[in-house]
Design an enzyme around this catalytic site. Structure first.
Site, PDB file in Angstrom:
ATOM      1  N   ARG A 147       0.851  -1.179   0.000  1.00 33.99           N
ATOM      2  CA  ARG A 147       0.000   0.000   0.000  1.00 33.99           C
ATOM      3  C   ARG A 147       0.890   1.233   0.000  1.00 33.99           C
ATOM      4  NH1 ARG A 147      -3.977   2.187   4.848  1.00 33.99           N
ATOM      5  NH2 ARG A 147      -2.250   3.588   5.320  1.00 33.99           N
ATOM      6  N   TYR A 159      -3.310  11.808   6.236  1.00 36.36           N
ATOM      7  CA  TYR A 159      -3.502  10.422   6.627  1.00 36.36           C
ATOM      8  C   TYR A 159      -2.482   9.498   5.977  1.00 36.36           C
ATOM      9  CZ  TYR A 159      -4.895   5.722   6.774  1.00 36.36           C
ATOM     10  OH  TYR A 159      -4.831   4.382   6.966  1.00 36.36           O
ATOM     11  N   ASP A 210      -5.204   3.875   0.091  1.00 34.03           N
ATOM     12  CA  ASP A 210      -6.319   4.121   1.015  1.00 34.03           C
ATOM     13  C   ASP A 210      -6.692   5.606   0.980  1.00 34.03           C
ATOM     14  OD1 ASP A 210      -8.128   4.178   3.086  1.00 34.03           O
ATOM     15  OD2 ASP A 210      -6.793   3.285   4.586  1.00 34.03           O
ATOM     16  N   HIS A 212      -9.212   6.827   2.787  1.00 34.00           N
ATOM     17  CA  HIS A 212      -9.679   7.118   4.143  1.00 34.00           C
ATOM     18  C   HIS A 212     -10.942   7.979   4.164  1.00 34.00           C
ATOM     19  CE1 HIS A 212      -8.472   6.903   8.493  1.00 34.00           C
ATOM     20  NE2 HIS A 212      -8.106   5.746   8.005  1.00 34.00           N
ATOM     21  N   GLU A 236      -9.080   1.952  -1.588  1.00 34.35           N
ATOM     22  CA  GLU A 236      -9.806   1.656  -0.345  1.00 34.35           C
ATOM     23  C   GLU A 236     -10.556   2.878   0.179  1.00 34.35           C
ATOM     24  OE1 GLU A 236      -7.150   0.024   2.568  1.00 34.35           O
ATOM     25  OE2 GLU A 236      -8.361   0.763   4.226  1.00 34.35           O
ATOM     26  N   GLU A 262     -13.679  -1.291   6.843  1.00 32.98           N
ATOM     27  CA  GLU A 262     -12.986  -1.460   8.126  1.00 32.98           C
ATOM     28  C   GLU A 262     -13.784  -0.853   9.281  1.00 32.98           C
ATOM     29  OE1 GLU A 262      -9.280   0.587   7.030  1.00 32.98           O
ATOM     30  OE2 GLU A 262      -9.806   2.156   8.444  1.00 32.98           O
ATOM     31  N   ARG A 283     -13.655  -5.374   3.916  1.00 35.56           N
ATOM     32  CA  ARG A 283     -12.533  -5.236   4.864  1.00 35.56           C
ATOM     33  C   ARG A 283     -12.895  -5.412   6.333  1.00 35.56           C
ATOM     34  NH1 ARG A 283      -7.991  -3.633   4.563  1.00 35.56           N
ATOM     35  NH2 ARG A 283      -8.037  -1.848   5.961  1.00 35.56           N
ATOM     36  N   GLU A 339      -4.415  -7.370   5.443  1.00 39.99           N
ATOM     37  CA  GLU A 339      -3.535  -6.250   5.785  1.00 39.99           C
ATOM     38  C   GLU A 339      -2.621  -6.663   6.947  1.00 39.99           C
ATOM     39  OE1 GLU A 339      -5.622  -2.805   7.233  1.00 39.99           O
ATOM     40  OE2 GLU A 339      -3.869  -1.501   7.039  1.00 39.99           O
ATOM     41  N   TRP A 402     -11.811  12.213   8.925  1.00 35.39           N
ATOM     42  CA  TRP A 402     -10.398  11.880   9.096  1.00 35.39           C
ATOM     43  C   TRP A 402     -10.105  10.554   8.406  1.00 35.39           C
ATOM     44  CZ3 TRP A 402      -7.841   7.724  11.521  1.00 35.39           C
ATOM     45  CH2 TRP A 402      -6.442   7.774  11.321  1.00 35.39           C
TER      46      TRP A 402
HETATM   47  O1  LIG Z   1      -6.423   0.809   6.370  1.00 36.37           O
HETATM   48  C1  LIG Z   1      -5.989   1.007   7.479  1.00 36.37           C
HETATM   49  O2  LIG Z   1      -5.218   0.269   8.046  1.00 36.37           O
HETATM   50  C2  LIG Z   1      -6.385   2.291   8.165  1.00 36.37           C
HETATM   51  O3  LIG Z   1      -7.472   2.877   7.605  1.00 36.37           O
HETATM   52  C3  LIG Z   1      -6.198   2.248   9.634  1.00 36.37           C
HETATM   53  O4  LIG Z   1      -4.893   2.672   9.893  1.00 36.37           O
HETATM   54  C4  LIG Z   1      -7.161   3.070  10.482  1.00 36.37           C
HETATM   55  O5  LIG Z   1      -6.934   4.425  10.306  1.00 36.37           O
HETATM   56  C5  LIG Z   1      -7.006   2.697  11.908  1.00 36.37           C
HETATM   57  O6  LIG Z   1      -7.124   1.318  12.046  1.00 36.37           O
HETATM   58  C6  LIG Z   1      -8.031   3.419  12.785  1.00 36.37           C
HETATM   59  O7  LIG Z   1      -8.076   2.875  14.029  1.00 36.37           O
HETATM   60 MG   LIG Z   2      -8.066   1.921   5.790  1.00 34.77          MG
END
Ligand SMILES: O=C(O)[C@@H](O)[C@@H](O)[C@H](O)[C@H](O)CO
Ligand SMILES: [Mg+2]
Length: 402
Positions: A147, A159, A210, A212, A236, A262, A283, A339, A402
């Protein structure tokens, strides 16, 4: 096999982990992860004040009945706090059942479907050159899919870009850090990053990215289209996913594969995304999605619609989740990828485990259960420390995702 004790263990070896230990009258015990990043104590209270009193005395072998008891019985269904607490109970009970059977957990789920579990690592940098270097480093470490995230020119922090190259930890402060965001700067920059990565590393390397949850559907469509020449493994969390039908718009415009989930806590969060084939990877992982019992249902639904698993595996998923997830990954027919962000040595010492990394793959162990334990004495040396995930603002001060 009666449940005679259940207790919550909180520790913070650099980051917080909440762990549940369930003990039975047969001398067997099971371990579950209950970590919800930045809201840890809400889950502790859910377990201690509300769930554990109802768990004592129950038959540990009745996993399905206990799951339904806490899902239907609570009346207030779903939600991250509820489902994380339920996941911890479920994971610990599967651990006990597999130990009682003398089998590694994957055997109980249906046996091995593959020899090893493909994982992706995280390469990030403040700019394109640093990200290129980080990708090269991850390749040297043996990672195959990688990634890639990079800082955006004109934005002080964003991020996915951390101070440390091996251990990315976003929950970094006693009160939330504030980041700045500009979708237009990000959208102009990101295709340049992937153009450079393809130029340097060729076509074979699997690259992931990602977003986010930071774009609107039409912006995500634009990004997916712009990235098509660079053939991503996945894009993602392109948009916040509460509006599942919003993915129709993205899908209609791009063939870049999409991954999401996630932050989901139940099958109802992804039912439409899956059944309308709006995504390619789901995810949601065990700890935030109600444990093995519920993730089996999500994976089975996904299998019908050609959606593969791609479990979340950041550092806030404790080694307990990682161990249990690897058994799930070893079994689940529609496995996609896992991951993998390394835990620190201090974390690994508190959670002895039998999984290991070798040349781009993780291997679950063969010991009975999910193969992860907790050293409670060592855990006690690292008391809870309040820590929050950051918040994000647009350049005019508006609070954003975020
Ligand atoms: O894809 C990922 O791993 C992220 O989006 C995470 O780092 C996420 O920000 C954290 O797990 C939040 O707790
Ligand atoms: Mg993520």
């Amino acid at each position: 096999m009666k449940i005679i004790a259940a207790r919550v263990i909180i520790c913070s070896p650099g980051r917080n982990f909440v762990t549940l230990k369930i003990e039975t009258d047969q001398g067997l015990y099971g371990i579950g992860d209950a970590t919800l990043n930045g809201r840890e104590l809400a889950v502790v209270s859910m377990l201690n004040d509300h769930m554990l009193p109802c768990l004592l005395g129950r038959d540990a072998s009745q996993i399905e009945d206990i799951w339904q008891y806490f899902y239907r019985g609570v009346y207030w269904r779903r939600g991250p706090v509820n489902m994380t607490a339920l996941a911890a109970v479920d994971m610990a009970l599967w651990d006990i059942k597999a130990k009682a059977a003398g089998m590694p957990l994957y055997q109980l789920l249906g046996g091995r479907s593959r020899d090893k579990v493909l994982v992706y690592g995280h390469a990030n940098g403040n700019d394109i050159d640093q990200t290129v270097e980080a990708v090269a480093k991850y390749r040297e470490l043996g990672y195959q899919p990688i990634r890639a995230q990079s800082g955006v020119p004109g934005l002080a922090s964003t991020y996915g870009v951390s101070k440390d190259t091996l251990f990315y930890e976003p929950a970094d402060a006693d009160l939330p850090t504030e980041n700045l965001w500009s979708s237009s700067k990000y959208l102009n920059h990101t295709p340049k990053l992937f153009a450079e990565l393809r130029r340097q590393f060729g076509d074979e390397l699997h690259l992931l990215h990602d977003v986010h949850h930071r774009l609107t559907p039409i912006e995500a469509a634009r990004l997916g289209k712009a990235l098509e020449p660079y053939k991503l493994f996945w894009l993602e969390d392109a948009v916040p996913a509460e509006l599942q039908q919003g993915f129709r718009l993205i899908r209609q415009h791009t063939t870049t594969p999409l991954a999401v989930g996630e932050v989901f806590s139940s099958i109802h969060d992804c039912q439409q995304l899956i059944s309308e084939q709006l995504i390619d990877y789901i995810r949601t992982t065990l700890v935030h999605g109600g444990g093995i019992t519920h993730l089996r249902r999500i994976a089975a639904l996904a299998e019908l619609y050609h959606v593969k698993t791609g479990f979340h595996g950041a550092t806030d998923l404790s080694p307990v989740t990682m161990g249990a997830a690897l058994h799930f990954d070893t079994w689940v027919p529609n496995f996609g990828i896992q991951e993998y962000m390394r835990h620190t040595d201090a974390t690994d010492a508190i959670f002895p485990h039998d999984y290991h990394f070798n040349q781009g793959f993780l291997h679950c162990g063969e010991s009975p259960g999910h193969g992860v334990d907790i050293d409670e004495k060592l855990a006690a040396k690292y008391p809870y420390q309040r820590a929050y995930l950051p918040v994000n603002r647009l350049e005019d001060g508006t609070l954003f995702n975020w």
